[in-house]
Design a protein around this motif. Structure first.
Motif, PDB file in Angstrom:
ATOM      1  N   UNK A 119     -32.892  24.423  16.428  1.00 28.89           N
ATOM      2  CA  UNK A 119     -33.616  24.144  15.190  1.00 28.89           C
ATOM      3  C   UNK A 119     -32.936  24.874  14.029  1.00 28.89           C
ATOM      4  N   UNK A 120     -32.012  24.219  13.348  1.00 30.35           N
ATOM      5  CA  UNK A 120     -31.353  24.857  12.208  1.00 30.35           C
ATOM      6  C   UNK A 120     -32.300  25.011  11.031  1.00 30.35           C
ATOM      7  N   UNK A 169     -41.104  34.404   5.241  1.00 27.79           N
ATOM      8  CA  UNK A 169     -42.488  34.495   5.713  1.00 27.79           C
ATOM      9  C   UNK A 169     -42.734  33.482   6.824  1.00 27.79           C
ATOM     10  N   UNK A 170     -42.039  32.374   6.746  1.00 30.01           N
ATOM     11  CA  UNK A 170     -42.006  31.414   7.845  1.00 30.01           C
ATOM     12  C   UNK A 170     -40.629  30.763   7.845  1.00 30.01           C
ATOM     13  N   UNK A 171     -40.131  30.429   9.010  1.00 31.78           N
ATOM     14  CA  UNK A 171     -38.837  29.772   9.140  1.00 31.78           C
ATOM     15  C   UNK A 171     -38.895  28.408   8.451  1.00 31.78           C
ATOM     16  N   UNK A 172     -37.895  28.094   7.645  1.00 32.61           N
ATOM     17  CA  UNK A 172     -37.857  26.811   6.933  1.00 32.61           C
ATOM     18  C   UNK A 172     -36.818  25.907   7.593  1.00 32.61           C
ATOM     19  N   UNK A 173     -37.264  24.979   8.434  1.00 32.06           N
ATOM     20  CA  UNK A 173     -36.325  24.151   9.187  1.00 32.06           C
ATOM     21  C   UNK A 173     -35.607  23.128   8.311  1.00 32.06           C
ATOM     22  N   UNK A 174     -34.429  22.754   8.758  1.00 35.39           N
ATOM     23  CA  UNK A 174     -33.642  21.733   8.062  1.00 35.39           C
ATOM     24  C   UNK A 174     -34.436  20.453   7.880  1.00 35.39           C
ATOM     25  N   UNK A 175     -35.214  20.079   8.887  1.00 38.43           N
ATOM     26  CA  UNK A 175     -35.975  18.830   8.820  1.00 38.43           C
ATOM     27  C   UNK A 175     -36.947  18.829   7.643  1.00 38.43           C
ATOM     28  N   UNK A 176     -37.582  19.970   7.374  1.00 32.95           N
ATOM     29  CA  UNK A 176     -38.508  20.052   6.248  1.00 32.95           C
ATOM     30  C   UNK A 176     -37.759  20.022   4.921  1.00 32.95           C
ATOM     31  N   UNK A 177     -36.667  20.767   4.849  1.00 35.58           N
ATOM     32  CA  UNK A 177     -35.871  20.775   3.626  1.00 35.58           C
ATOM     33  C   UNK A 177     -35.335  19.382   3.313  1.00 35.58           C
ATOM     34  N   UNK A 178     -34.978  18.630   4.352  1.00 33.21           N
ATOM     35  CA  UNK A 178     -34.467  17.283   4.126  1.00 33.21           C
ATOM     36  C   UNK A 178     -35.546  16.371   3.551  1.00 33.21           C
TER      37      UNK A 178
END
Length: 224
Positions: A119-120, A169-178
């Motif tokens: 999970x990048x 504060x929480x991991x921000x995954x590539x999928x969300x950023x996309x």
């Protein structure tokens, strides 16, 4: 200087034909001259007339991967575990990424991005604590980043020192950023031109202040 364990970037950005999202991306262009230096208090731009940057995103691999029997793994927890939580960001072998590092200024902030993993995404924040200097690994024949074409009197590659600041504060995954990138590209927004999607192969990427601040604001939002 930190101990033998050095901060590594994702070398697949210099050799792989795909980005973290699995999309095919074009290879980097030919050799480019180092970017011109800027004044101490100036922001950085890649070329005249281009956007100015004072924030960054830097990719590294948090999961074990071996090259020549050497594990190139280096996640944010590895940086955090180093003396003074500081390490050199060596091993960059892409000219554009190198040029961006040569533009970095002490005190500027960068996102630590986990790349080439299950999970990048963005794991934390670090600070540039030493500006660009010669990357010694290019001359070390035992190092996976050895470059026989680089000479001590005319070195090709540079590195900076970075220091851990905090986890997100929480991991921000590539999928969300996309998802935000696609929304902003369609309707306007800070991430419409984010380099993570427009220059995906680069292991060192610039961010505008607007992009950086928007991404930080996502920490307090429910995942999209």
């Amino acid at each position: 200087m930190p101990p033998k364990k050095k901060a590594r970037v994702s070398k697949r950005t210099a050799s792989s034909g795909k980005d973290d999202d699995g999309e095919t991306v074009s290879s980097a262009g030919g050799k480019r001259k180092a970017a011109a230096s800027v004044g101490k208090n100036e922001k950085c731009s890649e070329s005249p007339g281009s956007p100015q940057y004072s924030h960054w995103l830097m990719k590294s691999e948090p999961e074990s991967r071996f090259e020549n029997d050497i594990d190139v793994k280096f996640g944010i927890e590895d940086l955090k575990a180093l003396p003074d939580q500081t390490g050199c960001w060596d091993g960059v072998r892409n000219y554009q990424a190198r040029n961006f590092m040569r533009q970095m200024k002490e005190g500027q902030l960068a996102f630590f991005y986990h790349s080439n993993c299950k999970e990048p995404g963005i794991a934390g924040v670090m600070k540039i604590v030493k500006e660009s200097y010669v990357d010694h690994t290019q001359f070390d024949k035992k190092d996976v980043h050895y470059d026989a074409t680089s000479k001590p009197d005319n070195p090709k590659w540079s590195m900076v020192d970075v220091q851990y600041q905090r986890m997100m504060k929480r991991f921000l995954p590539l999928s969300e950023l996309k998802k935000y990138h696609l929304q902003h590209r369609a309707n306007g927004g800070p991430l419409k031109d984010m380099a993570l999607f427009t220059r995906a192969r680069l292991s060192v990427q610039p961010l505008t202040a607007e992009e950086f601040d928007f991404i930080l604001s996502l920490e307090d939002e429910v995942a999209l």
